[in-house]
Write a protein that holds these residues in place. Structure first.
Motif, mmCIF file in Angstrom:
data_model
loop_
_atom_site.group_PDB
_atom_site.id
_atom_site.type_symbol
_atom_site.label_atom_id
_atom_site.label_comp_id
_atom_site.label_asym_id
_atom_site.label_seq_id
_atom_site.Cartn_x
_atom_site.Cartn_y
_atom_site.Cartn_z
ATOM 1 N N GLU A 152 -0.104 5.942 -1.257
ATOM 2 C CA GLU A 152 -1.135 5.071 -1.787
ATOM 3 C C GLU A 152 -1.002 4.892 -3.453
ATOM 4 O O GLU A 152 -1.220 3.899 -3.871
ATOM 5 C CB GLU A 152 -2.753 5.397 -1.530
ATOM 6 N N TRP A 153 -0.949 5.840 -4.073
ATOM 7 C CA TRP A 153 -0.391 5.889 -5.508
ATOM 8 C C TRP A 153 0.453 5.025 -5.748
ATOM 9 O O TRP A 153 0.505 4.206 -6.873
ATOM 10 C CB TRP A 153 -0.544 7.283 -6.241
ATOM 11 N N LEU A 154 1.405 5.214 -5.182
ATOM 12 C CA LEU A 154 2.760 4.417 -5.337
ATOM 13 C C LEU A 154 2.578 2.972 -5.093
ATOM 14 O O LEU A 154 2.970 2.014 -5.671
ATOM 15 C CB LEU A 154 4.100 4.765 -4.570
ATOM 16 N N ALA A 156 -0.145 1.341 -5.169
ATOM 17 C CA ALA A 156 -1.195 0.827 -6.124
ATOM 18 C C ALA A 156 -0.113 0.426 -7.461
ATOM 19 O O ALA A 156 -0.711 -0.495 -8.103
ATOM 20 C CB ALA A 156 -2.272 1.773 -6.501
ATOM 21 N N THR A 157 0.509 1.462 -7.742
ATOM 22 C CA THR A 157 1.501 1.164 -8.878
ATOM 23 C C THR A 157 2.470 0.013 -8.792
ATOM 24 O O THR A 157 2.584 -0.875 -9.527
ATOM 25 C CB THR A 157 2.326 2.440 -9.313
ATOM 26 N N ALA A 158 2.971 -0.135 -7.363
ATOM 27 C CA ALA A 158 4.016 -1.258 -7.142
ATOM 28 C C ALA A 158 3.106 -2.619 -7.255
ATOM 29 O O ALA A 158 3.729 -3.539 -7.582
ATOM 30 C CB ALA A 158 4.703 -1.022 -5.820
ATOM 31 N N ASN A 159 1.692 -2.494 -6.764
ATOM 32 C CA ASN A 159 0.725 -3.831 -6.991
ATOM 33 C C ASN A 159 1.387 -4.973 -6.735
ATOM 34 O O ASN A 159 1.179 -5.948 -7.316
ATOM 35 C CB ASN A 159 0.372 -3.667 -8.483
ATOM 36 N N THR A 160 1.822 -5.004 -5.298
ATOM 37 C CA THR A 160 2.507 -6.388 -4.889
ATOM 38 C C THR A 160 1.834 -6.665 -3.519
ATOM 39 O O THR A 160 0.736 -6.044 -3.240
ATOM 40 C CB THR A 160 4.043 -6.370 -4.874
#
Lengths: 495, 495
Positions: A152-154, A156-160
């Motif tokens: 989930e953290w990743l 959110a970071t990828a945010n696509t």
């Protein structure tokens, strides 16, 4: 890594760069002194969101801020898994609204400092509920999976967004791979099945009925329900309430959802289904779909899928199954299967969703699958089943507990009453049940106030409030099960 | 913090505890040596998900793993904001499926090591698209907000669900506070308005129409569309396609969505709406709802809301507005307003959503609001407006660019064609347009292959493919705008 060390580590890194020395070889006193000095400077009371990236030179501050957030999160994770920590620190809504120890939920015109935001983050977690706590059994799905969390953290970071391959190339391909794998498990070949991840089980059920309707009446898409006969669908009385919601949303109407009687374990009775279908036809209604349940909400019951499938075949009805494989999903990672490709052409743009943008749900589950392997999920679910059986056996021996039905659990749900000594020997009667009805809510309320465990209860049909234990929390061990039984007795014995 | 330092920091902490000394005062060479030794041990090739929490003694490993994940994410964030980094490293789906440099998307029965999972995480980001890159303009919403990101990390860690106050006390109260604030901004008092966060704009539009239908025909919920007349709704021809999707889903039918003509800027023409309503009535259809658009997808056009409201009042139609405030939302944080409380009692359980569980979307936006203040959002949106005006002015001066309509932008969308020299002086004709049609896709394709910028294009009505620039990325500066213009010319001049 505590707060000081976060600053320390950042500052240290900066020094390392300047002096080009490897951190682990460094024994330079000055480095550490300077680091300490810089550490003091990393107090973020004078820093604001506008100083973070994309602001110029915002890089170090961004890292420091995010690492301090992560530090708060790591601390929370540690406490979540600690069975000695409280599950929650209960407060009433008005207390939260009024502000607790300076935790102010109101939004203002002016920005807060990054330091204050960190306090807000800490408070948000402090007054929340630790759904990953070993003694949190409140929902069908519970537990914190560390790999899923990392996923989930990743995400959110990828945010696509799952719009298109163009902007989410890896995630869209991952979804294909994952769905193929899941279809394979239930025995459908690639050419027979298709699916998408949707934002939850209710929307998935809505999709199921949407597809059933479209398959039978493709004209519905353009012309609407106006051109259809009075269509009805069937679901067991223990089926999820989202079926009725979907019927209301889709314009079918809740009156046209026919509830089929269940046996004492909560399974749909096929003969009743057959009877209901014939009755509906006699009334001039047009059956189009049967929703079977694989793992019902309350009892964890599995409808007799093969028998229902036979009836659907006879009457040419679409069969939608609500459940399958659900136990391996964490919260929000839901999915949907369709047994043929009809849905690919369901909407004019060729897309498969009633949404436009779609959250990237796939990565979390993909990473969990990589981390556990299919066998890992099996082991995990087997453990829940073992715990459910253990719990059932222990309860069976206790004479102040009574199982809602006395048979080995088929799934991870175990439903039971607790009888305080004063009610234990009173035979079943309306008056006794009026008293018993109050017991579970009182125990639950006290559990919440003390923050020692969380467990849901509900009445069902003619059965007054009983507890529903569901095993889906990877942190739960036998000792937690034993604890729960003791806790219920402690809180309930004088009621 | 690089990978080594992650281990270092963890090990260091362990030592500090043992020796009870403050990290920043420590100058003990042995600590650092031991730390180095432990650091080597933090290679995670022999560690598995099953060793993490809730596994006994899993705490240090969990922290190390999560910190190493965060390290990968921080590195990605740094590159995202670096205008010298590529936006994407383009590959075809089959290349991803076949596996690139050992990046294997297939799922196996057996677990992977934590070390391999970290490689998977790195690869997932490596082959993805940096939607926060200063030159990423591909979608209506773009950009990575560091505070929003922190909010998402916390939300994932809290891992709860908007089911009830019981399991999400802080988040449910936050939602109330935030919605009240947002309603206040558009001038609705608390008693007049209600809302929820939904999983995206399309679902929000579906809710809007669902409410309109229920308000007019409360019997729909139980009895379905069968008891209704042939109801129709109106939306501008520039409205979002999710309106038609919603009509298909809700059983209204796409034929019963009447498209109202727009002016050249993409705004609904009120006289046309009036005409369409009267026509529908003459045909025996029953109008029930008008969907106005505030910020259309392609042109960023605002329908004349007051004029439409007057028409709705005359004809007693529900007015749903798609847009308002949207610009301050990041991806996925969508919302919904209803101008009265009808929706509170819409579904039998008294809940307001067509979902059952609901993702916690509120915290991200709440934290952003705390961080920026209302003024901060204003500043941010004003900046986008300024950039849009700047872009418009620059394009206007360039004789190989042509604006789709030549007027100052009202919102953050700017639509334009690029004319390669060979087409520049050819007057408009079918043949010229056939050539022009191919230009934007070719430029875009090359941009993607080179990873230098991302920008969307589409045809619209009689207008062949044009670029749509939308400003919503906080990382974008004037230099990026200048860069984009040069880049289009570089890639397009010989086409």
């Amino acid at each position: 890594m505590d707060l000081k060390e976060c600053g320390y580590s950042l500052a240290n890194r900066k020094q390392m760069r300047k002096k080009s020395i490897h951190p682990c070889q460094s024994t330079d006193k000055d480095v550490i002194k300077e680091a300490h000095a810089e550490n003091v400077m990393t107090n973020l009371s004078n820093a604001y969101a506008s100083d973070l990236l994309p602001s110029k030179e915002g890089e170090d501050l961004t890292k420091c801020f995010l690492l301090r957030v992560v530090n708060i999160l790591l601390h929370y994770i540690e406490k979540t898994f600690d069975d000695k920590s409280k599950i929650l620190d209960f407060h009433h809504p008005h207390q939260l609204l009024e502000g607790l120890d300076g935790f102010d939920l109101e939004l203002s015109d002016h920005p807060e400092s990054l330091e204050q935001l960190l306090v807000d983050c800490t408070d948000t977690l402090k007054y929340g509920v630790k759904t990953g706590h070993p003694r949190y059994f409140n929902q069908l799905s519970s537990g914190l999976d560390v790999i899923g969390l990392a996923g989930e953290w990743l995400t959110a970071t990828a945010n696509t967004n799952m719009f298109t391959y163009e902007i989410a190339p890896v995630f869209t391909v991952m979804e294909t791979v994952l769905l193929k794998k899941m279809c394979g498990i239930i025995g459908w070949r690639e050419t027979e099945a298709d699916g998408i991840f949707s934002p939850g089980g209710s929307i998935s059920n809505l999709y199921g009925i949407l597809v059933a309707r479209y398959k039978q009446y493709p004209e519905i898409k353009a012309r609407g329900m106006a051109v259809l006969p009075c269509i009805v669908l069937f679901v067991s009385e223990q089926g999820h309430y989202s079926i009725k919601k979907a019927a209301a949303t889709l314009g079918i109407g809740t009156d046209n959802v026919i509830e089929v009687k269940c046996d004492e374990r909560g399974k749909m009775i096929p003969a009743e289904l057959e009877k209901n279908i014939l009755q509906a036809k006699r009334k001039g209604q047009t059956p189009f779909c049967v929703v079977a349940t694989a793992g019902s909400t309350v009892f964890g019951a599995f409808d007799p899928l093969h028998d229902i499938a036979d009836i659907c075949e006879t009457h040419k009805l679409w069969m939608h199954v609500d459940g399958l494989l659900g136990a391996c999903n964490q919260m929000q990672a839901e999915y949907l299967f369709q047994p043929d490709k009809v849905y690919n052409i369901n909407f004019d743009t060729g897309d498969k969703t009633i949404q436009c943008g779609r959250h990237v749900d796939v990565f979390k589950l993909w990473l969990m699958w990589k981390a556990k392997g299919t066998y890992g999920f099996e082991v995990q679910i087997d453990r829940y089943m073992e715990l459910a059986k253990y719990f059932y056996k222990v309860l069976k021996k206790k004479d102040n507990f009574k199982l809602v039905f006395d048979a080995e659990p088929e799934f991870t749900n175990v439903c039971f009453w607790y009888f305080p000594p004063r009610l234990k020997h009173i035979p079943k009667s309306f008056e006794r049940d009026q008293e018993l009805q109050k017991i579970a809510p009182k125990i639950k309320a006290q559990m919440i106030v003390e923050g020692t465990a969380m467990l849901s209860y509900q009445p069902c049909g003619d059965k007054v409030n009983f507890f529903r234990m569901v095993f889906s929390n990877p942190a739960t061990r036998q000792t937690d099960v034993d604890y729960l039984i003791d806790e219920i007795q402690r809180l309930g014995k004088d009621l």
